[in-house]
Scaffold this motif. Structure first.
Motif, mmCIF file in Angstrom:
data_model
loop_
_atom_site.group_PDB
_atom_site.id
_atom_site.type_symbol
_atom_site.label_atom_id
_atom_site.label_comp_id
_atom_site.label_asym_id
_atom_site.label_seq_id
_atom_site.Cartn_x
_atom_site.Cartn_y
_atom_site.Cartn_z
ATOM 1 N N VAL A 123 0.867 -1.180 0.000
ATOM 2 C CA VAL A 123 0.000 0.000 0.000
ATOM 3 C C VAL A 123 0.902 1.227 0.000
ATOM 4 O O VAL A 123 1.822 1.332 0.808
ATOM 5 N N PHE A 124 0.618 2.146 -0.906
ATOM 6 C CA PHE A 124 1.420 3.356 -1.072
ATOM 7 C C PHE A 124 0.680 4.550 -0.500
ATOM 8 O O PHE A 124 -0.474 4.779 -0.822
ATOM 9 N N GLN A 125 1.346 5.310 0.363
ATOM 10 C CA GLN A 125 0.736 6.497 0.958
ATOM 11 C C GLN A 125 1.533 7.720 0.530
ATOM 12 O O GLN A 125 2.742 7.765 0.697
ATOM 13 N N ASP A 126 0.850 8.682 -0.060
ATOM 14 C CA ASP A 126 1.422 9.995 -0.328
ATOM 15 C C ASP A 126 0.363 11.019 0.041
ATOM 16 O O ASP A 126 -0.667 10.661 0.606
ATOM 17 N N ASP A 127 0.633 12.281 -0.217
ATOM 18 C CA ASP A 127 -0.380 13.277 0.126
ATOM 19 C C ASP A 127 -1.104 13.743 -1.136
ATOM 20 O O ASP A 127 -0.949 13.151 -2.199
ATOM 21 N N ASN A 128 -1.896 14.751 -1.013
ATOM 22 C CA ASN A 128 -2.704 15.215 -2.140
ATOM 23 C C ASN A 128 -2.022 16.313 -2.948
ATOM 24 O O ASN A 128 -2.689 17.133 -3.566
ATOM 25 N N ALA A 129 -0.703 16.336 -2.942
ATOM 26 C CA ALA A 129 0.002 17.330 -3.755
ATOM 27 C C ALA A 129 -0.394 17.135 -5.219
ATOM 28 O O ALA A 129 -0.626 16.019 -5.674
ATOM 29 N N ARG A 130 -0.467 18.221 -5.943
ATOM 30 C CA ARG A 130 -0.937 18.187 -7.325
ATOM 31 C C ARG A 130 -0.173 17.170 -8.196
ATOM 32 O O ARG A 130 -0.801 16.419 -8.933
ATOM 33 N N PRO A 131 1.170 17.105 -8.144
ATOM 34 C CA PRO A 131 1.858 16.111 -8.984
ATOM 35 C C PRO A 131 1.484 14.671 -8.645
ATOM 36 O O PRO A 131 1.495 13.804 -9.508
ATOM 37 N N HIS A 132 1.147 14.408 -7.387
ATOM 38 C CA HIS A 132 0.799 13.050 -6.961
ATOM 39 C C HIS A 132 -0.542 12.596 -7.522
ATOM 40 O O HIS A 132 -0.803 11.402 -7.609
ATOM 41 N N ARG A 133 -1.410 13.544 -7.850
ATOM 42 C CA ARG A 133 -2.760 13.210 -8.293
ATOM 43 C C ARG A 133 -2.961 13.373 -9.793
ATOM 44 O O ARG A 133 -4.081 13.261 -10.286
ATOM 45 N N ALA A 134 -1.901 13.626 -10.525
ATOM 46 C CA ALA A 134 -2.009 13.810 -11.977
ATOM 47 C C ALA A 134 -2.390 12.494 -12.650
ATOM 48 O O ALA A 134 -2.095 11.407 -12.143
ATOM 49 N N HIS A 135 -3.037 12.602 -13.807
ATOM 50 C CA HIS A 135 -3.453 11.410 -14.560
ATOM 51 C C HIS A 135 -2.256 10.514 -14.890
ATOM 52 O O HIS A 135 -2.360 9.289 -14.816
ATOM 53 N N LEU A 136 -1.148 11.110 -15.239
ATOM 54 C CA LEU A 136 0.060 10.345 -15.547
ATOM 55 C C LEU A 136 0.445 9.437 -14.382
ATOM 56 O O LEU A 136 0.733 8.249 -14.563
ATOM 57 N N VAL A 137 0.426 9.983 -13.188
ATOM 58 C CA VAL A 137 0.797 9.230 -11.983
ATOM 59 C C VAL A 137 -0.259 8.179 -11.678
ATOM 60 O O VAL A 137 0.068 7.020 -11.385
ATOM 61 N N GLU A 138 -1.530 8.562 -11.734
ATOM 62 C CA GLU A 138 -2.616 7.607 -11.489
ATOM 63 C C GLU A 138 -2.511 6.417 -12.438
ATOM 64 O O GLU A 138 -2.635 5.264 -12.027
ATOM 65 N N ASN A 139 -2.280 6.703 -13.718
ATOM 66 C CA ASN A 139 -2.166 5.635 -14.716
ATOM 67 C C ASN A 139 -0.958 4.743 -14.451
ATOM 68 O O ASN A 139 -1.034 3.520 -14.613
ATOM 69 N N MET A 140 0.155 5.332 -14.050
ATOM 70 C CA MET A 140 1.354 4.538 -13.766
ATOM 71 C C MET A 140 1.120 3.604 -12.583
ATOM 72 O O MET A 140 1.462 2.431 -12.633
ATOM 73 N N LEU A 141 0.530 4.126 -11.508
ATOM 74 C CA LEU A 141 0.266 3.287 -10.338
ATOM 75 C C LEU A 141 -0.730 2.180 -10.668
ATOM 76 O O LEU A 141 -0.575 1.039 -10.212
ATOM 77 N N GLU A 142 -1.722 2.506 -11.464
ATOM 78 C CA GLU A 142 -2.697 1.496 -11.879
ATOM 79 C C GLU A 142 -2.036 0.418 -12.734
ATOM 80 O O GLU A 142 -2.287 -0.779 -12.541
ATOM 81 N N ALA A 143 -1.170 0.815 -13.659
ATOM 82 C CA ALA A 143 -0.478 -0.161 -14.522
ATOM 83 C C ALA A 143 0.428 -1.069 -13.706
ATOM 84 O O ALA A 143 0.603 -2.244 -14.038
ATOM 85 N N GLU A 144 0.965 -0.559 -12.611
ATOM 86 C CA GLU A 144 1.843 -1.356 -11.742
ATOM 87 C C GLU A 144 1.040 -2.077 -10.655
ATOM 88 O O GLU A 144 1.632 -2.721 -9.806
ATOM 89 N N THR A 145 -0.272 -1.939 -10.676
ATOM 90 C CA THR A 145 -1.196 -2.488 -9.662
ATOM 91 C C THR A 145 -0.757 -2.109 -8.248
ATOM 92 O O THR A 145 -0.762 -2.943 -7.344
ATOM 93 N N ILE A 146 -0.403 -0.850 -8.079
ATOM 94 C CA ILE A 146 -0.042 -0.332 -6.757
ATOM 95 C C ILE A 146 -1.259 0.322 -6.150
ATOM 96 O O ILE A 146 -1.846 1.242 -6.718
ATOM 97 N N GLN A 147 -1.646 -0.186 -4.976
ATOM 98 C CA GLN A 147 -2.790 0.339 -4.251
ATOM 99 C C GLN A 147 -2.364 1.571 -3.464
ATOM 100 O O GLN A 147 -1.353 1.537 -2.752
ATOM 101 N N ARG A 148 -3.118 2.629 -3.587
ATOM 102 C CA ARG A 148 -2.815 3.865 -2.874
ATOM 103 C C ARG A 148 -3.727 3.970 -1.658
ATOM 104 O O ARG A 148 -4.914 3.717 -1.744
ATOM 105 N N MET A 149 -3.135 4.351 -0.519
ATOM 106 C CA MET A 149 -3.936 4.551 0.683
ATOM 107 C C MET A 149 -4.726 5.836 0.542
ATOM 108 O O MET A 149 -4.206 6.837 0.080
ATOM 109 N N GLU A 150 -5.993 5.776 0.903
ATOM 110 C CA GLU A 150 -6.865 6.947 0.790
ATOM 111 C C GLU A 150 -6.374 8.036 1.723
ATOM 112 O O GLU A 150 -6.021 7.805 2.855
#
Length: 150
Positions: A123-150
């Motif tokens: 489980v990966f935890q980061d904050d809501n900083a703008r770069p962390h929530r970009a589509h590019l990052v979301e897609n990369m984490l999804e492709a790597e099947t990395i679960q993000r902590m809410e």
């Protein structure tokens, strides 16, 4: 001096999160990588100094220090910790952290290998900083099947 109060939505979300995780044990938490960035400045006046003084003395010349209007040398440093280990610290040089830099400099070399060492329950935890929530990052984490902590 500036405070952003929690809204009722924030409070409800925090209560919900706490209720969902109240039964987690050490093994569950050991699957989580907690990450964050911090800015370190070589300038003596970082504007993050806490000063306690008597009421009414805020603008007393003895408590006012002039500072330059331009930024001097400093770094942003990223790192991650978990119960069982830590990442290397990464210095983010030359500018701000964009979504592309976050993906290329943080996720690929640090987070993805760390996730591989933990396994499918990572489980990966980061904050809501703008770069962390970009589509590019979301897609990369999804492709790597990395679960993000809410």
């Amino acid at each position: 001096m500036v405070c952003i109060p929690l809204t009722p939505h924030h409070r409800a979300a925090r209560r919900r999160w706490a209720a969902e995780h109240r039964d987690w044990e050490q093994h569950d938490w050991s699957q989580v990588l907690f990450t964050d960035e911090s800015r370190f400045s070589l300038e003596c006046d970082t504007q993050r100094v806490l000063v306690w003084r008597d009421r009414g003395t805020r603008n007393n010349p003895a408590f006012v220090r002039e500072r330059s209007q331009y930024r001097r040398a400093g770094w942003v440093v990223w790192g991650g910790i978990s119960i069982g280990g830590r990442t290397d610290l990464h210095i983010i040089r030359n500018g701000t952290l964009s979504d592309r830099r976050y993906a290329d400099e943080i996720l690929r070399p640090h987070v993805i290998p760390y996730a591989g060492s933990i396994g499918d329950s990572f489980v990966f935890q980061d904050d809501n900083a703008r770069p962390h929530r970009a589509h590019l990052v979301e897609n990369m984490l999804e492709a790597e099947t990395i679960q993000r902590m809410e």
